[in-house]
Write a protein that holds these residues in place. Sequence first.
Motif, PDB file in Angstrom:
ATOM      1  N   PHE A   1       0.838  -1.204   0.000  1.00 29.37           N
ATOM      2  CA  PHE A   1       0.000   0.000   0.000  1.00 29.37           C
ATOM      3  C   PHE A   1       0.875   1.257   0.000  1.00 29.37           C
ATOM      4  N   LEU A   2       1.908   1.286   0.866  1.00 30.47           N
ATOM      5  CA  LEU A   2       2.793   2.445   0.942  1.00 30.47           C
ATOM      6  C   LEU A   2       3.560   2.667  -0.362  1.00 30.47           C
TER       7      LEU A   2
ATOM      8  N   SER B   1       4.413   5.845  -5.081  1.00 34.12           N
ATOM      9  CA  SER B   1       4.672   5.745  -6.514  1.00 34.12           C
ATOM     10  C   SER B   1       3.789   6.674  -7.350  1.00 34.12           C
ATOM     11  N   PHE B   2       2.584   6.974  -6.859  1.00 33.63           N
ATOM     12  CA  PHE B   2       1.645   7.784  -7.643  1.00 33.63           C
ATOM     13  C   PHE B   2       2.217   9.162  -8.009  1.00 33.63           C
ATOM     14  N   PRO B   3       2.653   9.992  -7.031  1.00 35.07           N
ATOM     15  CA  PRO B   3       3.195  11.300  -7.417  1.00 35.07           C
ATOM     16  C   PRO B   3       4.485  11.208  -8.225  1.00 35.07           C
TER      17      PRO B   3
ATOM     18  N   PRO C   1      -5.486   0.530 -12.787  1.00 36.44           N
ATOM     19  CA  PRO C   1      -5.446   1.941 -12.355  1.00 36.44           C
ATOM     20  C   PRO C   1      -5.045   2.167 -10.897  1.00 36.44           C
ATOM     21  N   PHE C   2      -5.021   1.134 -10.067  1.00 37.30           N
ATOM     22  CA  PHE C   2      -4.681   1.318  -8.657  1.00 37.30           C
ATOM     23  C   PHE C   2      -3.299   0.745  -8.303  1.00 37.30           C
TER      24      PHE C   2
ATOM     25  N   LYS D   1      -2.442   2.124 -21.795  1.00 40.57           N
ATOM     26  CA  LYS D   1      -3.104   0.805 -21.804  1.00 40.57           C
ATOM     27  C   LYS D   1      -2.904   0.105 -20.455  1.00 40.57           C
ATOM     28  N   ILE D   2      -1.696   0.243 -19.914  1.00 38.63           N
ATOM     29  CA  ILE D   2      -1.379  -0.375 -18.623  1.00 38.63           C
ATOM     30  C   ILE D   2      -2.159   0.320 -17.501  1.00 38.63           C
TER      31      ILE D   2
END
Length: 385
Positions: free
Chosen positions: A63-64, A69-71, A143-144, A137-138
């Motif tokens: 989760f962490l 990784s998102f930003p 998306p999560f 596409k990935i």
Amino acid sequence: MSMNDMLRKMAVFLERRQDALFSYDVDKQRKYIEKFGNPRDEIERSYFQYKCQMQFNGKGITFLLNLVSFPVAIIYWFKYGKKGQVNQMEPKSLVFFRDGKPENILPKSLKNKYNTIESNPIEGTLLTEKDKKFIKKIIYRYPFSWQFILKCLIKIGRYSFAIEEYSPEAIAVCAEYSFTSSVLTAYCKQRNIKHIDVMHGEKMYYMRDSFFKFDECYIWDEYYGKVLTSMKADGNQFVVEVPASLKFDEGLPRIQKYDYTYYLGAESEDVLKKIAKILEKLYKDGKRISIRPHPRYSNIDLVKKIFAFANVEDTKKVSIEQSLLQTGAAISLYSTALNQALCNSIPIVIDNMSNPENFAKLKELGYVCLYKEHKLLSEILEKNV
């Protein structure tokens, strides 16, 4: 420190923290792999391999990693899109991303097939509009899973830069353990480039190496193909060939300076002290002892302190070839060095004493050297002390 360096250090930290090769039950790994079924394409292969690796981390760390990784992925997406930063070099038929590994791990047949090889490519990151379309596409599919997306983003950017820089026919790596490998095979296919993997380290039943697919994957023995296929790696990719890194040049001199050399891995301080206690008995019996630290995992100062009675090799000055050719026998719990020793008629000793629990698991994990000619460390100790 660059973002890429930071991510590499994080990966090494997680790998050392887990020690999942021995701590995670093999039957649990088999059941976890089986629950995925057969992947529909290369992208799903990569995602399944990612899920297997995240299983080692546990839900909290996963989760962490996704949160962080998102930003970072957003920064990459907008930062690397300028083609102007690429300076087109003389075209090369093969680009080999060694990542610090020696050039002689590349099989001879590849050297003969590709007449111009770049083994020290200029590194950079580029994300073209076509690259971003591929990455989308990935993202749409998963998306999560931002750790998965970020790693794919980084690797595609690296490959895209190299392709623009060198216009290669093929890209070779040592990266079957990377969950991005199958995605990159699909990416290379889209760009009419062959994606090749070269074995560089020991392989056992460890789902970190599950599901992957390259156009070609060079392995040292048919045995490894069976182990990897049992973890749902694609069975049609394997080519058996022993590289020069395993079978040394016959012209290299064999001058024995030490009776035994111990090849370290990622041992804890407690295990290092146990190894030292065992080897010191051999030393007191008149045996010449050398220690080869692991170039990534070993704390050199700690190794020198614990093994004060022995020679501690400088891995930057003494090559693995020199190390093996100057020893009477190679010792380790498990190591590529033992395989290299066998290929050059150097006796091997498997350490069954310093970590008996892990030794007991080697057969279950399918360690190849147990099926080759070897001695156990306990036998050596009984004979000499």
